[in-house]
Write an enzyme that holds these catalytic residues in place. Structure first.
Site, PDB file in Angstrom:
ATOM      1  N   ASP A  15       0.675  -1.119  -0.097  1.00 11.92           N
ATOM      2  CA  ASP A  15       0.078  -0.059  -0.076  1.00 11.92           C
ATOM      3  C   ASP A  15       0.802   1.302   0.143  1.00 11.92           C
ATOM      4  O   ASP A  15       1.672   1.514   0.620  1.00 11.92           O
ATOM      5  CB  ASP A  15      -0.853   0.120   1.313  1.00 11.92           C
ATOM      6  CG  ASP A  15      -1.436  -0.973   1.657  1.00 11.92           C
ATOM      7  OD1 ASP A  15      -1.236  -2.145   0.844  1.00 11.92           O
ATOM      8  OD2 ASP A  15      -2.316  -1.168   2.619  1.00 11.92           O
TER       9      ASP A  15
HETATM   10  N1  DQQ Z   1      -2.588  -3.458   4.292  1.00 11.84           N
HETATM   11  C1  DQQ Z   1      -3.985  -3.424   4.113  1.00 11.84           C
HETATM   12  C2  DQQ Z   1      -4.450  -2.367   5.038  1.00 11.84           C
HETATM   13  C3  DQQ Z   1      -3.508  -2.453   6.216  1.00 11.84           C
HETATM   14  C4  DQQ Z   1      -2.115  -2.783   5.478  1.00 11.84           C
HETATM   15  C5  DQQ Z   1      -4.334  -3.191   2.600  1.00 11.84           C
HETATM   16  C6  DQQ Z   1      -1.541  -3.794   6.327  1.00 11.84           C
HETATM   17  O1  DQQ Z   1      -5.714  -2.377   5.430  1.00 11.84           O
HETATM   18  O2  DQQ Z   1      -3.450  -1.315   7.136  1.00 11.84           O
HETATM   19  O3  DQQ Z   1      -3.794  -3.815   1.838  1.00 11.84           O
HETATM   20  O4  DQQ Z   1       0.003  -3.823   5.446  1.00 11.84           O
END
Ligand code: DQQ
Length: 529
Positions: A15
């Site tokens: 992300d």
């Molecule tokens: N990745 C998710 C999110 C979280 C993060 C989405 C954890 O919800 O905060 O890909 O790596």
């Protein structure tokens, strides 16, 4: 295979977090595993740029160090507070049961434009824990805060109640004490966990981006959620009612899995920010690998960021449009053109002269003289991806399939076609856009080769359709009809690599197609240090 335009090698990243512009510098943070090519040990990596294309890596900005984030520093956002500078809000994972709390970090030295060091203040950390009724293991990803005339900052936090996706709203006067509003700003049944919510205004007139705090009659709002169930980013357009702390999607905006997506391919956990330097809103998205974990371990890295995209409300007001940021054009090298090229049924014509077909930017406009040969549309075809799998690029049609073959081997053992196919429904035409990875690689070991596709809401009165594809070794990122439908595919050819990759235009429909203009550029590599 290595994605050259924008990539960070070594280990895994996911992300995009807290994109922002501060003291002349663009900052991008991202979920990062410094210890392996798969998800885990999550810290916030940090890179900086002056042009969104060439990047410098800094040391990770936020890593587990406190009881409240000992098990991971998960996604979050930045807010630049007037007169005070940036604050990052992020999710800390506090225990082995994945209890999620909201935390904050501040730059150690506000006069450092690179904002290299971040500290986690001792007070008000965490600043939010899941209260009664909130699912503490599904409570994450705080948004950028917006400022309201009632003197409060507001943020959203993604969650779920059983199977209902929820975005909770919190408000604060001082950015430290946060109070939950009585109702979520919005929720929707049977959508599961809402990860990485993003909430922002778009202008009703023109492409200019708006600061997050804009409200009123000149704007519509966008609520984007990353649905953990399907791993796609969905959005609705709607009305934000500040004094009721509610967001109501427009009737024309489906609220759920059938709804609009930023991208109909591999693009998840995206995050937008307002760029005050050029008055635009930009979104970043994560494109994960489509190969196996074993392959990721072998190559030593996984996950890329898509090219940043400007985003605005499409002129017809019912959807967004996106386009690669203009700075990408600085990587354009030698240009090749094709004009007024007729394509009869079965024609495959190679676009010659591109120095690096595996790393190229292709813009093309197609035209046709009649819609009469469009095949009938079956109303049961609601899922574009299924339809593309059924009617691939080789399956003869009436008006289409026509488009380009990217990353093609000379004898077409491997190719990733990006193409259109037009159908006739009772009162309108339906345009299908596909980016089909099913023939992308001779490798059969654990590759995910989906026939990604979306419908394109476009007026065909002028009998033209346009396409832009950014080809980058293992990435084909495509923008149909000026960015109304976008599809990012990850592909891993074995033959169509480096200077063995070819580009073709093709038509497999009975209606002749004209390539009015095709411009293709060999792309230089970005400087990533
Ligand atoms: N990745 C998710 C999110 C979280 C993060 C989405 C954890 O919800 O905060 O890909 O790596």
């Amino acid at each position: 295979m290595v994605s050259k335009l924008v990539y960070w090698t070594n280990e895994s990243h996911a992300d995009p977090n807290a994109p922002m512009f501060y003291m002349g510098i663009y900052h991008l943070f991202y979920q990062y595993n410094p210890k392996g090519a798969v998800w885990g040990n999550i810290v916030w990596a940090h890179s900086v740029s002056t042009d969104l294309i060439n990047w410098k890596h800094l040391e990770p900005a936020i890593s587990p160090s406190k009881p409240f984030d000992k098990y991971g520093c998960w996604s979050g956002s930045a807010t630049v507070l007037p007169g005070k500078g940036p604050v990052i809000l992020y999710t800390g994972v506090a225990d082995e049961n994945s209890t999620q709390v909201q935390c904050h970090a501040e730059p150690k030295n506000l006069s450092d434009p690179y904002l290299r060091k971040w500290v986690k203040p001792n007070s008000f950390n965490p600043f939010l824990v899941a209260q009664q009724g909130v699912n503490g293991s599904a409570f994450r990803d705080p948004t950028t805060a917006w400022w309201s005339k009632d003197g409060h900052w507001r943020i959203l936090v993604g969650s779920r109640r059983k199977d209902r996706g929820v975005a909770y709203l919190y408000r604060s006067r001082d950015f430290l004490h946060w109070v939950k509003s009585k109702h979520p700003i919005h929720s929707s049944s049977r959508t599961g966990m809402w990860e990485c919510p993003d909430f922002y205004p778009v202008s009703l007139n023109g492409k200019e981006g708006l600061d997050i705090s804009e409200t009123g009659n000149r704007v519509k709002h966008v609520l984007k959620n990353s649905l953990d169930r399907t791993r796609f980013d969905y959005y609705t357009l709607g009305k934000y009612i500040p004094d009721k702390d509610r967001y109501v999607p427009d009737n024309s905006s489906e609220d759920g899995w059938g709804g609009l997506r930023y991208d109909y391919g591999n693009f998840y956990a995206s995050k937008s920010f307002f760029d005050p330097k050029k008055n635009r809103r930009i979104i970043w998205g994560w494109a994960n690998e489509s190969d196996s974990k074993e392959d990721d371990n072998t190559k030593g890295w996984a996950g890329i960021q898509a090219i940043p995209r400007s985003v605005w409300l499409d002129s017809r007001g019912k959807q967004l449009a996106q386009w690669p940021v203009e700075e990408l054009n600085t990587l354009r090298g030698k240009q090749v053109k094709m004009t007024n090229q007729k394509l009869q049924k079965g024609d495959y014509i190679e676009v010659k002269g591109i120095i690096s077909v595996a790393q190229a930017d292709v813009e093309v406009s197609f035209s046709f003289s009649s819609l009469a040969k469009a095949e009938p549309f079956d109303p049961r075809w609601v899922n574009a991806q299924d339809l593309c799998a059924q009617k691939g690029s080789k399956h003869q049609g009436g008006l289409g399939p026509f488009g380009i073959l990217t990353l093609a081997s000379k004898k077409l053992e491997e190719f990733t076609p990006v193409f259109f196919r037009i159908f006739k429904a009772p009162n309108k035409h339906v345009v299908l856009m596909c980016s089909d990875a099913s023939s992308s690689s001779l490798n059969v070991d654990g590759l995910y080769k989906p026939s990604f596709a979306g419908f394109v809401d476009v007026d065909l009165a002028d009998k033209k359709l346009s396409l832009r594809s950014l080809i980058d070794h293992s990435v084909v990122e495509s923008f149909g009809a000026g960015g109304r439908t976008c599809i990012l595919s990850r592909v891993y050819p074995t033959l169509a690599v480096q200077n063995q990759a070819h580009l073709f235009v093709f038509n497999n429909g009975t209606e002749p197609i004209t390539v009015e203009n095709l411009n293709a550029w060999s792309m230089k590599s970005a400087k990533i240090k």
